[in-house]
Design an enzyme around this catalytic site. Structure first.
Site, PDB file in Angstrom:
ATOM      1  N   GLY A  11      87.798  88.370  11.243  1.00 53.31           N
ATOM      2  CA  GLY A  11      87.164  88.916  12.451  1.00 53.31           C
ATOM      3  C   GLY A  11      88.001  90.043  13.038  1.00 53.31           C
ATOM      4  O   GLY A  11      89.203  89.881  13.228  1.00 53.31           O
ATOM      5  N   ARG A  72      85.221  89.250   5.294  1.00 53.32           N
ATOM      6  CA  ARG A  72      85.603  87.875   4.935  1.00 53.32           C
ATOM      7  C   ARG A  72      85.229  87.773   3.466  1.00 53.32           C
ATOM      8  O   ARG A  72      84.081  88.005   3.106  1.00 53.32           O
ATOM      9  CB  ARG A  72      84.800  86.868   5.756  1.00 53.32           C
ATOM     10  N   ASP A 103      93.614  82.883  10.904  1.00 58.71           N
ATOM     11  CA  ASP A 103      93.945  81.700  10.123  1.00 58.71           C
ATOM     12  C   ASP A 103      93.479  81.766   8.668  1.00 58.71           C
ATOM     13  O   ASP A 103      94.261  81.559   7.730  1.00 58.71           O
ATOM     14  CB  ASP A 103      93.205  80.539  10.804  1.00 58.71           C
ATOM     15  N   THR A 126      93.401  87.724  16.151  1.00 59.10           N
ATOM     16  CA  THR A 126      92.077  87.105  16.289  1.00 59.10           C
ATOM     17  C   THR A 126      91.815  86.832  17.760  1.00 59.10           C
ATOM     18  O   THR A 126      92.724  86.362  18.467  1.00 59.10           O
ATOM     19  CB  THR A 126      91.946  85.793  15.492  1.00 59.10           C
ATOM     20  N   ASP A 128      90.271  84.488  18.878  1.00 57.04           N
ATOM     21  CA  ASP A 128      90.282  83.036  19.086  1.00 57.04           C
ATOM     22  C   ASP A 128      91.648  82.529  19.581  1.00 57.04           C
ATOM     23  O   ASP A 128      91.734  81.463  20.167  1.00 57.04           O
ATOM     24  CB  ASP A 128      89.933  82.295  17.786  1.00 57.04           C
ATOM     25  N   ASP A 130      94.097  81.230  17.944  1.00 58.96           N
ATOM     26  CA  ASP A 130      94.212  79.843  17.456  1.00 58.96           C
ATOM     27  C   ASP A 130      95.127  79.702  16.245  1.00 58.96           C
ATOM     28  O   ASP A 130      94.966  78.791  15.444  1.00 58.96           O
ATOM     29  CB  ASP A 130      92.812  79.317  17.095  1.00 58.96           C
ATOM     30  N   ARG A 172      85.417  79.870  17.849  1.00 63.94           N
ATOM     31  CA  ARG A 172      85.250  78.941  16.714  1.00 63.94           C
ATOM     32  C   ARG A 172      85.542  77.514  17.168  1.00 63.94           C
ATOM     33  O   ARG A 172      84.875  77.056  18.089  1.00 63.94           O
ATOM     34  CB  ARG A 172      86.137  79.360  15.543  1.00 63.94           C
TER      35      ARG A 172
HETATM   36  O1  F6P Z   1      87.190  84.393  14.507  1.00 65.10           O
HETATM   37  C1  F6P Z   1      86.599  85.296  15.376  1.00 65.10           C
HETATM   38  C2  F6P Z   1      85.155  84.939  15.638  1.00 65.10           C
HETATM   39  O2  F6P Z   1      84.630  85.912  16.500  1.00 65.10           O
HETATM   40  C3  F6P Z   1      84.918  83.534  16.181  1.00 65.10           C
HETATM   41  O3  F6P Z   1      85.169  83.415  17.545  1.00 65.10           O
HETATM   42  C4  F6P Z   1      83.483  83.321  15.815  1.00 65.10           C
HETATM   43  O4  F6P Z   1      83.183  81.940  15.677  1.00 65.10           O
HETATM   44  C5  F6P Z   1      83.357  84.023  14.487  1.00 65.10           C
HETATM   45  O5  F6P Z   1      84.430  84.965  14.434  1.00 65.10           O
HETATM   46  C6  F6P Z   1      82.069  84.746  14.274  1.00 65.10           C
HETATM   47  O6  F6P Z   1      82.071  85.219  12.965  1.00 65.10           O
HETATM   48  P1  F6P Z   1      81.091  86.341  12.434  1.00 65.10           P
HETATM   49  O7  F6P Z   1      81.506  87.651  13.059  1.00 65.10           O
HETATM   50  O8  F6P Z   1      81.286  86.309  10.968  1.00 65.10           O
HETATM   51  O9  F6P Z   1      79.718  85.946  12.891  1.00 65.10           O
END
Ligand code: F6P
Length: 320
Positions: A11, A72, A103, A126, A128, A130, A172
Site C-alpha cells: 500500500g 502487491r 508487513d 504503511t 496502518d 502496524d 486492516r
Molecule cells: O495496508 C494499507 C491499506 O490501505 C489497509 O489499511 C487496507 O486494508 C488495504 O491497504 C487496502 O488495500 P487495497 O488498496 O489493495 O484495497
C-alpha cells in the site's frame, strides 16, 4: 562499484516520495549509483529498473502516493520469479536494495534475502502503522490528519441534524488509525480489533445521555472490526437517533505528506543508505522510543505490533 536500488512496495503511503527523493540525493552525495525500481516487486520481476538522477526526483517532495508506483505481487511467492528479479538486479549491476513497505512486503523481502543474500535495508511505510519493532511507519501521520479533517467536517453536519455518524477507518487488522483518531477528535464511541466492546453498556449509556440532552454521536470503527454497518443500524434502532455511515476508504492513503512524514522520510532514507554503505544488511530502520535504530528483518517479521498501552486504556472507555 555496484548500484543501490530503491522500491516502494505494498500500500502506498504519504512520505514515500520525500523518502525516494532523499534516497537518490543522498546516494549521489555519497558517490553512489542510485536506481529506481518501478511498480514494486512486480517491476523488479519485469525489469522496470532505471538509473536515477536529480531530475527524476525534483518537484516530488509535496506529492502523495509514490512516483515510482507500487504493487502487491503474488508472483514473488514463486522462486522462479524471485530468481528473475535477482537476475535483473545483477544485470544492472545493482548489489544493494532499499525497500519502503509494510508487513507483507517485509515478509516477501525476508524470503528474497534468504534466497540470494542481497544486502538490503527496509523502511517501514504503511498508513496502518502496524509493523512490529517500530513505533512509527511512514504515512501514518498524513492519514491521521486526513481522518481528523473528515471527522471535524462530519461533526458539523452531525450536530446540525441531531444525527449519529459512524466513520469507518482503514488499518486492516490494526486499530491504530481508528483509536488515535477517536482520542484526538473527541469521538464518543471507538471500536477496534484490539478491544472487546459491550453494546448493552453502550446502549444504557447513550439512552441516558440522549435523555439528558445529547444531540449527536460520533463513532469511529476500524475496518478490521467489520461492524460499521451494524453499528449504524444499532444506533438508529436502539438509541433512536437518525444515523449515517461514512466509509473513508482510500482517501486515507492520499494527500500531500505532512511535515512529520517528509522529515521521517528524509531520516529513514538517509539511514538506509548510510547503513548499507556501512555494511549493514537484512535490517529495517525502526523508530523506537524517539530514536532511529536498525533491527534485523527476522525480528520484524516474527512478532505482532501492539498499540500503545496508554492509548488502549483510554480507548476502553469508548467501547462501553
Ligand atoms: O495496508 C494499507 C491499506 O490501505 C489497509 O489499511 C487496507 O486494508 C488495504 O491497504 C487496502 O488495500 P487495497 O488498496 O489493495 O484495497
Amino acid at each position: 562499484m555496484g548500484g543501490i536500488a530503491v522500491m516502494t512496495s505494498g500500500g502506498d503511503s504519504a512520505g514515500m516520495n520525500p523518502g525516494v527523493k532523499q534516497f537518490v540525493e543522498h546516494c549521489l552525495e555519497r558517490g553512489q549509483r542510485p536506481f529506481l525500481i518501478y511498480d514494486g516487486l512486480e517491476g523488479m520481476i519485469d525489469n522496470r529498473i532505471k538509473p536515477a538522477s536529480h531530475r527524476d526526483v525534483s518537484g516530488i517532495i509535496y506529492k502523495g502516493g509514490t512516483i515510482i508506483r507500487s504493487s502487491r505481487s503474488k508472483r514473488f511467492f514463486d522462486k522462479n520469479f524471485r530468481q528473475k528479479a535477482f537476475d535483473n538486479l545483477c544485470n544492472h549491476g545493482i548489489d544493494k536494495l532499499v525497500v519502503f513497505g509494510g508487513d507483507g512486503s517485509f515478509r516477501a523481502l525476508n524470503v528474497f534475502y534468504g534466497d540470494f543474500n542481497i544486502p538490503f535495508i527496509g523502511i517501514p511505510a504503511t498508513i496502518d502503522n502496524d509493523i512490529y519493532g517500530t513505533d512509527y511507519c511512514l504515512g501514518a501521520d498524513t492519514a491521521l490528519n486526513i481522518i481528523r479533517q473528515a471527522i471535524d467536517d462530519v461533526r458539523d453536519t452531525a450536530s446540525s441534524f441531531k444525527r449519529a455518524f459512524v466513520i469507518e477507518t482503514m488499518g486492516r487488522d490494526c486499530g491504530y488509525l481508528a483509536l488515535v483518531s477517536a482520542l484526538t477528535s473527541g469521538a464518543e464511541i471507538c471500536l477496534i480489533p484490539e478491544l472487546e466492546y459491550d453494546l448493552e453498556s453502550l446502549g444504557r449509556r447513550f439512552k441516558k445521555e440522549v435523555q439528558a440532552g445529547r444531540t449527536y454521536i460520533i463513532a469511529i470503527v476500524a475496518e478490521g472490526v467489520k461492524f460499521a454497518h451494524q453499528l449504524t443500524e444499532w444506533l438508529e434502532n436502539e438509541i433512536g437517533m437518525e444515523s449515517r455511515l461514512t466509509t473513508l476508504g482510500h482517501i486515507q492513503r492520499g494527500g500531500s505528506p505532512t511535515v512529520h512524514d517528509r522529515l521521517m522520510g528524509f531520516e529513514f532514507a538517509t539511514l538506509a543508505v548510510d547503513g548499507l554503505l556501512e555494511g549493514r544488511s537484512g535490517e529495517v530502520v525502526c523508530y523506537k522510543a524517539s530514536k532511529m535504530i536498525y533491527t534485523p528483518i527476522s525480528e520484524i517479521t516474527s512478532g505482532k505490533y501492539k498499540i500503545n498501552q496508554l492509548h488502549l486504556k483510554a480507548g476502553v472507555k469508548l467501547t462501553r
